[in-house]
Design an enzyme around this catalytic site. Structure first.
Site, PDB file in Angstrom:
ATOM      1  CD  GLU A 152     -21.607  15.362  -7.331  1.00 27.28           C
ATOM      2  OE1 GLU A 152     -22.163  15.867  -6.337  1.00 27.28           O
ATOM      3  OE2 GLU A 152     -22.213  14.690  -8.183  1.00 27.28           O
ATOM      4  NE  ARG A 156     -22.532  15.746  -3.389  1.00 27.48           N
ATOM      5  CZ  ARG A 156     -22.984  14.503  -3.376  1.00 27.48           C
ATOM      6  NH1 ARG A 156     -22.942  13.793  -2.273  1.00 27.48           N
ATOM      7  NH2 ARG A 156     -23.442  13.938  -4.471  1.00 27.48           N
ATOM      8  CG  ASP A 285     -30.160  16.941 -12.955  1.00 25.49           C
ATOM      9  OD1 ASP A 285     -29.077  17.366 -13.418  1.00 25.49           O
ATOM     10  OD2 ASP A 285     -30.201  16.130 -12.009  1.00 25.49           O
ATOM     11  CD  GLU A 420     -33.209  14.448  -6.685  1.00 26.69           C
ATOM     12  OE1 GLU A 420     -33.598  13.348  -6.214  1.00 26.69           O
ATOM     13  OE2 GLU A 420     -32.008  14.777  -6.739  1.00 26.69           O
TER      14      GLU A 420
HETATM   15  C1  DMJ Z   1     -27.466  15.942  -5.213  1.00 28.54           C
HETATM   16  O1  DMJ Z   1     -26.092  15.944  -5.165  1.00 28.54           O
HETATM   17  C2  DMJ Z   1     -27.982  17.167  -5.901  1.00 28.54           C
HETATM   18  O2  DMJ Z   1     -29.314  17.359  -5.577  1.00 28.54           O
HETATM   19  C3  DMJ Z   1     -27.820  17.103  -7.396  1.00 28.54           C
HETATM   20  O3  DMJ Z   1     -28.419  18.195  -8.030  1.00 28.54           O
HETATM   21  C4  DMJ Z   1     -28.449  15.840  -7.931  1.00 28.54           C
HETATM   22  N1  DMJ Z   1     -27.974  14.678  -7.256  1.00 28.54           N
HETATM   23  C5  DMJ Z   1     -27.950  14.666  -5.820  1.00 28.54           C
HETATM   24  C6  DMJ Z   1     -29.242  14.228  -5.155  1.00 28.54           C
HETATM   25  O4  DMJ Z   1     -29.978  13.345  -5.824  1.00 28.54           O
END
Ligand code: DMJ
Length: 520
Positions: A152, A156, A285, A420
């Site tokens: 994270e 970010r 994912d 998404e």
């Molecule tokens: C974000 O932190 C990123 O896109 C991550 O890949 C998946 N989760 C969240 C948004 O849904």
């Protein structure tokens, strides 16, 4: 919460002719026009019709451009509203709690502010950007005794700082990126070199979660774009070497199914654990997303990444792809020890965009066909709900005689303002120029405004997308709403393909654009 403040229509006024007994009723005007029309010769009428047709065609681009400008302004307005809440009640903290007019801390690093920096730059919100930059310069320090999640904070914070450095050229952001990047490195000191999930950036220690020595596969394989870029910029190879080692090991591991990976990997022995469960949703994912994007970032030379990506997409087609009943929506389900489940996370809606990006970069054209089908499904996950917002998870009906394609379990009805679907809409529009994708995005923005906007500032996650009367606000604005959702919406409505050109940039999984490396 309040309904959208803006009414987007164009009002046209015709000036009436003055007369003694003024009658301007609609009916009178209609009759009078009709009478005049009838008095014209056939030639005159034809000429007028041809003229009107030509004017219509000629003015169409101008009118649609005007509409897009209104939509872009609506995104800027949404951003300003979200920012107002953050500024008034959560300034310098991680996340806004808009209803209680307070904040929550995750890492204590001003997460929303950092995640939103490049969005402000792209949206042209210079004033807001400058005040945020002042905070970064004066207040942001990573010398803190806090545990942060490696994935994270990489996507970010490191991603946000690197992209802001590239967009602005301001070395303040590069210096901060180097600082956080080097502080995250202890995570890789494990017996297997598969990183731990958590790092204390002040103490330089790292550890797995308390209950396991496993890490999440998506987490350890979705930090590569950022660390590779950090090495390129600093000319210090250790960042790239650490994340490349993870990819090298995962490439060779047993336990995949046609290129599909399990969700967990052990940090002691480097093996997959909890094998036999395959999903394109949570915990797996962005593994798939980063295979393709690393290949693009590095100039399409790293063949193992491409092979793994292509194999995985075949794996999706062969094992996870099904059609719903009654309307035949194409969806990506999950597999658990050979048993198919028609469950799809909203998170999977990154896939249409990634498939389209691959096709644009020369991968098989049928990837684009699949992207379009899945895009439709993701949009249906919104408009089939009473609020027009998607739930976190849906289940598709597959048996004959079903009356609706999509079911939502009680526990899955929340919406976290996730990006998404609008992310994929952005890619699909860029590559096809089909206006319907913009219209879908516009509807989604309006629904966010209607059901998640908090009047005193900010937007909130909601508990129930199926109850338009009481969507049940959760009192949290995730940083990715500013970092991703609003950025992708703005780019979707932009007519300038050079505003973050997809020939020059690749977006990390938190929507932070990083440069595609020059070939030399
Ligand atoms: C974000 O932190 C990123 O896109 C991550 O890949 C998946 N989760 C969240 C948004 O849904």
């Amino acid at each position: 919460m309040h309904p959208p403040s803006r009414q987007d229509y164009i009002s046209i006024n015709f000036a009436g002719q003055g007369s003694g007994s003024y009658n301007n009723s609609k009916q009178w005007r209609r009759q009078s026009c009709w009478r005049k029309w009838k008095q014209l010769s056939r030639l005159q009428r034809s000429l007028i019709l041809v003229l009107l047709f030509i004017c219509g065609i000629a003015s169409y681009p101008a009118v649609t451009e005007q509409l897009r400008a209104i939509w872009r302004e609506a995104v800027q307005e949404a951003f300003r509203h979200a920012w107002k809440g953050y500024k008034d009640f959560a300034w310098g903290h991680d996340e806004l709690r808009p209803l209680s007019k307070s904040y929550s801390e995750w890492f204590g690093l001003g997460l929303t502010l950092i995640d939103a920096l490049d969005t402000m730059w792209i949206l042209g919100l210079k004033e807001e950007f400058e005040e945020a930059k002042t905070w970064v310069a004066a207040e942001l320090t990573f010398n803190k005794n806090v545990d942060v999640n490696l994935f994270e904070s990489t996507i970010r914070i490191l991603g946000g700082l690197l992209s802001t450095y590239h967009l602005t050229g301001d070395t303040l952001f590069l210096d901060k990126a180097k600082d956080i990047g080097s502080r995250l490195m202890p995570a890789f000191n494990t017996p297997s070199k598969i990183p731990y999930s958590d790092v204390n950036i002040g103490k330089g220690t790292a550890h797995p979660p308390r209950w396991t020595s496993d890490s999440t596969v998506a987490e350890v394989t979705s930090i590569q774009l950022e660390f590779r870029e950090l090495s390129r910029l600093t000319q210090e190879p250790q960042y790239q070497a650490a994340v490349a080692e993870v990819m090298k090991q995962v490439h060779k591991l047993d336990g995949k199914l046609d290129g599909l990976v399990p969700m967990f990997i052990n940090t002691n022995n480097g093996q997959f654990t909890h094998q036999g469960i395959y999903t394109l949703g949570a915990r797996a994912d962005s593994y798939y997303e980063y295979l393709l994007k690393q290949w693009i970032q590095g100039g399409k030379k790293e063949n193992e990444l491409l092979e793994d990506y292509l194999q995985a997409i075949e794996g999706v087609k062969n094992n996870l792809l099904q059609k719903s009943s009654p309307n035949g929506l194409t969806f990506v389900g999950e597999l658990s020890h050979g048993q198919f489940s028609p469950k799809m996370d909203h998170l999977v809606c990154f896939l249409p965009g990634t498939l389209a990006l691959g096709a644009y970069n020369g991968l098989p054209a049928d990837h684009m066909d699949l992207a379009k089908q899945l895009m439709e499904t993701c949009y249906q996950m919104y408009i089939q709900m009473e609020t027009g917002l998607s739930p976190e998870i849906v289940h598709f009906n597959m048996h004959q005689g079903s009356t609706r394609d999509i079911e939502v379990k009680l526990a899955d009805r929340h919406n976290l303002l996730r990006p998404e679907t609008v992310e994929s809409l952005f890619y699909l529009y860029r590559f096809t120029k089909d206006q319907k994708y913009r219209e879908w995005g516009w509807r989604i923005l309006q629904n966010f405004n209607k059901y998640t906007k908090v009047s005193s500032g900010g937007y909130t996650s909601i508990n129930n997308v199926r109850d338009p009367d009481y969507p049940s606000p959760r009192d949290k604005m995730e940083s990715f709403f500013l970092g991703e959702t609003l950025k992708y919406l703005y780019l979707l409505f932009s007519d300038d393909p050079n505003l973050i050109s997809l020939d020059q940039y690749v977006f990390n999984t938190e929507a932070h654009p990083l440069p595609i490396w020059p070939s030399n």
